[in-house]
Design an enzyme around this catalytic site. Structure first.
Site, PDB file in Angstrom:
ATOM      1  CD  GLU A 171      -2.895   1.163   2.332  1.00  0.00           C
ATOM      2  OE1 GLU A 171      -3.330   2.256   2.752  1.00  0.00           O
ATOM      3  OE2 GLU A 171      -3.223   0.058   2.813  1.00  0.00           O
ATOM      4  CG  ASP A 194      -0.387  15.201  -3.391  1.00  0.00           C
ATOM      5  OD1 ASP A 194      -1.177  15.917  -4.031  1.00  0.00           O
ATOM      6  OD2 ASP A 194       0.483  15.666  -2.632  1.00  0.00           O
TER       7      ASP A 194
END
Length: 213
Positions: free
Chosen positions: A50, A124
């Site tokens: 992850e 992001d």
């Protein structure tokens, strides 16, 4: 080229002590030779990474819910990793490791076809047009993800940026080694504080899952 914005914040004394105590036990180096999952976890099991684990809420909850799989969580944010390490110790999770660094750099330690899954939840978004080439899931990085996945392995992206979701759907949907697309929000994916904030501010969340052919 960074795909994240560095966030600098010092650790409290207690968190710094925890970080120094637990990283040698649960941490992996960002760079180095290819990893040997059996040597790391002392067993053979599906391996998932992850990228961008934040405070580690989803990462540790999924690890606890999936004890038959091993997971490596990666983040550059030191306070977030400290929180993750505290959760790992509290839950006594043996099937996790963490990396303090860049997920794209760490991918160089992954052998082709080694991963059962790659997850990135709310990466992001780099909303400005001139910055979109910095997005984690981009044309320049997609081949690296695909190469690391075993046949049947999955790339799972969740985002509250509609144009980012459209970009992932377009790029991954056109990749010859992938199949998949937008899916209904999986009930097993933990609801994080960030996702609650996105809903409160009226931003829809999109989950996309692509399988390696």
């Amino acid at each position: 080229m960074r795909t994240f914005k560095p966030r600098r914040r010092p650790l409290s004394t207690a968190r710094a002590d925890l970080f120094e105590r637990l990283m040698p036990r649960y941490g992996l180096d960002e760079s180095g030779p290819p990893i040997d999952p059996v040597g790391v976890f002392r067993r053979r099991a599906p391996l998932v990474i992850e990228i961008g684990i934040g405070l580690g809420v989803a990462f540790t909850e999924l690890a606890a819910a999936e004890p038959a799989s091993d997971a490596i969580g990666i983040d550059v944010h030191t306070p977030g990793l400290a929180s993750t390490l505290a959760r790992i110790e509290q839950e006594a999770l043996a099937n996790v490791r963490v990396v303090h660094g860049d997920g794209l750099v760490f991918l160089e330690r992954i052998r082709p076809g080694q991963l059962a899954g790659i997850r990135t939840f709310f990466p992001d978004p780099w909303p400005k047009a001139r910055h979109r080439h910095r997005r984690l899931v981009s044309a320049g990085h997609l081949d690296r993800f695909v190469d690391a996945l075993a046949p049947g392995g999955t790339l799972h992206v969740a985002t509250d940026a509609a144009d980012y979701a459209a970009q992932v759907e377009r790029l991954a949907g056109a990749h010859p080694a992938l199949r998949g697309g937008v899916v209904e929000r999986p009930s097993w994916r933990p609801l994080t504080r960030y996702e609650r904030k996105a809903h409160a501010e009226g931003r829809a969340v999109t989950d996309l899952v692509f399988e390696r052919r």
